[in-house]
Design a protein around this motif. Structure first.
Motif, PDB file in Angstrom:
ATOM      1  N   ARG A  54      62.466  68.764  15.348  1.00 17.25           N
ATOM      2  CA  ARG A  54      61.493  69.249  14.370  1.00 17.25           C
ATOM      3  C   ARG A  54      61.305  68.115  13.357  1.00 17.25           C
ATOM      4  O   ARG A  54      62.212  67.808  12.587  1.00 17.25           O
ATOM      5  CB  ARG A  54      62.007  70.526  13.696  1.00 17.25           C
ATOM      6  CG  ARG A  54      62.309  71.654  14.692  1.00 17.25           C
ATOM      7  CD  ARG A  54      62.918  72.869  14.001  1.00 17.25           C
ATOM      8  NE  ARG A  54      61.971  73.499  13.104  1.00 17.25           N
ATOM      9  CZ  ARG A  54      61.099  74.455  13.476  1.00 17.25           C
ATOM     10  NH1 ARG A  54      61.079  74.865  14.733  1.00 17.25           N
ATOM     11  NH2 ARG A  54      60.280  74.991  12.592  1.00 17.25           N
ATOM     12  N   VAL A 104      53.185  65.815  19.512  1.00 16.90           N
ATOM     13  CA  VAL A 104      52.735  67.113  20.017  1.00 16.90           C
ATOM     14  C   VAL A 104      52.526  67.043  21.523  1.00 16.90           C
ATOM     15  O   VAL A 104      52.947  67.932  22.275  1.00 16.90           O
ATOM     16  CB  VAL A 104      51.441  67.553  19.306  1.00 16.90           C
ATOM     17  CG1 VAL A 104      50.842  68.774  20.006  1.00 16.90           C
ATOM     18  CG2 VAL A 104      51.720  67.885  17.836  1.00 16.90           C
ATOM     19  N   GLU A 135      59.435  69.904  19.332  1.00 18.56           N
ATOM     20  CA  GLU A 135      59.535  71.335  19.022  1.00 18.56           C
ATOM     21  C   GLU A 135      58.625  71.725  17.867  1.00 18.56           C
ATOM     22  O   GLU A 135      58.021  72.806  17.863  1.00 18.56           O
ATOM     23  CB  GLU A 135      60.987  71.682  18.692  1.00 18.56           C
ATOM     24  CG  GLU A 135      61.205  73.160  18.391  1.00 18.56           C
ATOM     25  CD  GLU A 135      62.645  73.464  18.020  1.00 18.56           C
ATOM     26  OE1 GLU A 135      62.907  74.591  17.585  1.00 18.56           O
ATOM     27  OE2 GLU A 135      63.510  72.565  18.163  1.00 18.56           O
ATOM     28  N   ARG A 136      58.500  70.824  16.888  1.00 18.59           N
ATOM     29  CA  ARG A 136      57.673  71.112  15.720  1.00 18.59           C
ATOM     30  C   ARG A 136      57.267  69.789  15.076  1.00 18.59           C
ATOM     31  O   ARG A 136      58.111  68.895  14.871  1.00 18.59           O
ATOM     32  CB  ARG A 136      58.455  71.952  14.718  1.00 18.59           C
ATOM     33  CG  ARG A 136      57.666  72.419  13.499  1.00 18.59           C
ATOM     34  CD  ARG A 136      56.698  73.513  13.846  1.00 18.59           C
ATOM     35  NE  ARG A 136      56.247  74.242  12.661  1.00 18.59           N
ATOM     36  CZ  ARG A 136      55.201  75.053  12.641  1.00 18.59           C
ATOM     37  NH1 ARG A 136      54.499  75.254  13.747  1.00 18.59           N
ATOM     38  NH2 ARG A 136      54.847  75.687  11.533  1.00 18.59           N
ATOM     39  N   VAL A 140      55.466  68.519  11.671  1.00 22.00           N
ATOM     40  CA  VAL A 140      55.057  68.966  10.344  1.00 22.00           C
ATOM     41  C   VAL A 140      54.414  67.786   9.618  1.00 22.00           C
ATOM     42  O   VAL A 140      55.081  66.814   9.267  1.00 22.00           O
ATOM     43  CB  VAL A 140      56.264  69.493   9.543  1.00 22.00           C
ATOM     44  CG1 VAL A 140      55.824  69.972   8.163  1.00 22.00           C
ATOM     45  CG2 VAL A 140      56.972  70.602  10.308  1.00 22.00           C
ATOM     46  N   ASN A 188      52.764  74.163  17.853  1.00 23.98           N
ATOM     47  CA  ASN A 188      53.894  73.348  17.397  1.00 23.98           C
ATOM     48  C   ASN A 188      53.536  72.387  16.268  1.00 23.98           C
ATOM     49  O   ASN A 188      54.346  71.545  15.905  1.00 23.98           O
ATOM     50  CB  ASN A 188      54.474  72.551  18.566  1.00 23.98           C
ATOM     51  CG  ASN A 188      55.143  73.442  19.591  1.00 23.98           C
ATOM     52  OD1 ASN A 188      55.260  74.642  19.387  1.00 23.98           O
ATOM     53  ND2 ASN A 188      55.574  72.860  20.691  1.00 23.98           N
ATOM     54  N   TYR A 189      52.321  72.511  15.732  1.00 25.16           N
ATOM     55  CA  TYR A 189      51.848  71.600  14.686  1.00 25.16           C
ATOM     56  C   TYR A 189      51.541  72.382  13.410  1.00 25.16           C
ATOM     57  O   TYR A 189      50.978  73.478  13.457  1.00 25.16           O
ATOM     58  CB  TYR A 189      50.594  70.872  15.159  1.00 25.16           C
ATOM     59  CG  TYR A 189      49.891  70.086  14.068  1.00 25.16           C
ATOM     60  CD1 TYR A 189      50.348  68.828  13.674  1.00 25.16           C
ATOM     61  CD2 TYR A 189      48.759  70.606  13.433  1.00 25.16           C
ATOM     62  CE1 TYR A 189      49.700  68.114  12.675  1.00 25.16           C
ATOM     63  CE2 TYR A 189      48.106  69.901  12.437  1.00 25.16           C
ATOM     64  CZ  TYR A 189      48.582  68.661  12.059  1.00 25.16           C
ATOM     65  OH  TYR A 189      47.939  67.957  11.064  1.00 25.16           O
ATOM     66  N   ALA A 190      51.928  71.800  12.260  1.00 25.41           N
ATOM     67  CA  ALA A 190      51.616  72.420  10.962  1.00 25.41           C
ATOM     68  C   ALA A 190      51.229  71.331   9.973  1.00 25.41           C
ATOM     69  O   ALA A 190      51.754  70.212  10.018  1.00 25.41           O
ATOM     70  CB  ALA A 190      52.820  73.192  10.436  1.00 25.41           C
ATOM     71  N   GLU A 219      60.724  74.517   7.099  1.00 22.14           N
ATOM     72  CA  GLU A 219      60.476  74.093   8.486  1.00 22.14           C
ATOM     73  C   GLU A 219      61.752  73.694   9.218  1.00 22.14           C
ATOM     74  O   GLU A 219      61.717  73.407  10.411  1.00 22.14           O
ATOM     75  CB  GLU A 219      59.483  72.928   8.495  1.00 22.14           C
ATOM     76  CG  GLU A 219      58.085  73.298   8.035  1.00 22.14           C
ATOM     77  CD  GLU A 219      57.323  74.110   9.071  1.00 22.14           C
ATOM     78  OE1 GLU A 219      57.833  74.260  10.208  1.00 22.14           O
ATOM     79  OE2 GLU A 219      56.234  74.603   8.746  1.00 22.14           O
ATOM     80  N   VAL A 233      63.647  70.965   9.322  1.00 20.24           N
ATOM     81  CA  VAL A 233      63.369  69.721  10.044  1.00 20.24           C
ATOM     82  C   VAL A 233      64.665  68.996  10.424  1.00 20.24           C
ATOM     83  O   VAL A 233      65.683  69.100   9.746  1.00 20.24           O
ATOM     84  CB  VAL A 233      62.449  68.791   9.224  1.00 20.24           C
ATOM     85  CG1 VAL A 233      61.117  69.470   8.968  1.00 20.24           C
ATOM     86  CG2 VAL A 233      63.097  68.358   7.922  1.00 20.24           C
TER      87      VAL A 233
END
Length: 356
Positions: free
Chosen positions: A2, A21, A26-27, A29, A51-53, A72, A74
């Motif tokens: 993350r 991505v 996994e994530r 940010v 999986n994107y913010a 998040e 991270v």
């Protein structure tokens, strides 16, 4: 992992977001203030991915950064947010000290507070990856020499000085507090979504619009050109596998002087988009007075990242430049609003805003 990426709406940051991505992070940010060079349109391909913010935040706001890290959960911070244009740093150095130095310190404070709260396994896993530039090393003579990780810092511009100062703070947080940091220094990047004040996109777009192609001095200044997608792959490797406390130089061994780069763009456009009058785009090249403190030559030795992490660039410069030109020809939807709305068009097309 993350991963929190600062400056993820910028040129390199958006390439890293798209890469992570696409490759199963996994994530991802993205934290960006959205200054003039930040463009969420560069992230259209991943904007709706689960999986994107994206968070709009200033890296100088320590509490906001800490809140996002906690929310998040991270595993890593990749720090790309920076004021990055040398000409702008000459005109207004204060903004570079605020963002590149103070912003980095505030981000380090937030990362240290977050890391200190983690359990043993998460603490061992965490990385703070500071993305820097070869410009911190100053310039090299035309006759030879290369930058290695241990090259003495000798920044020439306010931009380079601000990045050098940030590097020192990052290393100090590792030495003093034990924060697991890695650093990387890259050569000049090019590729899609590059903000059109830098040499390659400015030359392409000015040529498309049949405006002068400004070039500092005689165009003899030499840069090593690295495709942004190759850089994104390298940054992921450094973040995941780099040794804490170490730095890694990232270059493509593709040194060219600025005049030859501009001439190559002209020759490719002569084939793809011939001028109505039959002349070559080379006729638009305009040599202008050099800028203060203009470094003569940069050259990176990437042997360490090649040897330790197994990274090699996939994109040769000629093919990469050709693909980049094709991208700008096919994607005016991205760059035309920048020319029209975000910039004084006369200034962008003028002779004193030309090269990186």
């Amino acid at each position: 992992m993350r991963v929190l990426i600062t400056g993820g709406a910028g040129f390199i940051g958006s390439a890293v977001c798209r890469h992570l991505v696409a490759n199963g992070a996994e994530r991802v940010v993205n934290v960006d203030k959205l200054t003039y060079a930040g463009n969420l349109q560069s992230l259209r391909a991943v904007d709706n991915h689960p999986n994107y913010a994206f968070y709009r935040a200033d890296i100088r706001n320590e509490q906001s950064l800490l809140d996002i890290m906690r929310l998040e959960r991270v595993d890593a911070v990749m720090h790309l947010a920076a004021e990055s244009h040398v000409d702008r740093s000459i005109d207004g150095p204060g903004a570079f000290a605020e963002t590149n130095v103070l912003g980095t310190v505030r981000l380090l404070c937030a990362a240290l507070a977050y890391w200190s709260e983690l359990g043993p396994t998460a603490r061992d896993r965490f990385r703070f990856h500071h993305v820097s530039t070869d410009e911190v090393f100053g310039d090299l003579p035309f006759s030879g020499g290369v930058f290695v990780e241990g090259t003495r810092y000798a920044p020439s511009s306010p931009y380079a000085a601000s990045k050098a100062a940030a590097d020192h703070f990052v290393r100090a947080w590792h030495q003093t507090y034990g924060l697991p940091v890695v650093l990387s220094h890259s050569s000049n990047n090019y590729g899609p979504f590059h903000f059109p004040e830098k040499l390659i996109p400015l030359t392409i777009i000015n040529a498309i619009e049949e405006k002068p192609l400004p070039l500092y001095g005689s165009g003899a200044n030499v840069r090593d050109w690295l495709h942004v997608d190759d850089h994104a792959r390298a940054l992921e490797l450094v973040m995941r596998e780099g040794r804490p406390g170490e730095s890694y130089n990232i270059g493509a061994r593709a040194a060219r002087n600025n005049l030859s780069v501009v001439e190559s763009i002209c020759d490719l456009l002569d084939i793809r988009l011939p001028r109505k009058d039959g002349k070559s785009y080379r006729d638009l090249i305009t040599l202008v007075a050099d800028r203060p403190g203009h470094d003569r030559r940069y050259a990176i030795d990437p042997s360490k990242i090649e040897r330790e992490l197994g990274w090699r660039p996939k994109q040769g410069f000629e093919a990469g430049l050709s693909d980049t030109i094709d991208w700008y020809l096919a994607n005016s939807w991205w760059w035309e609003p920048i020319r029209r709305e975000r910039y004084n068009g006369a200034r962008l097309g003028g002779c004193h805003r030309s090269v990186a």
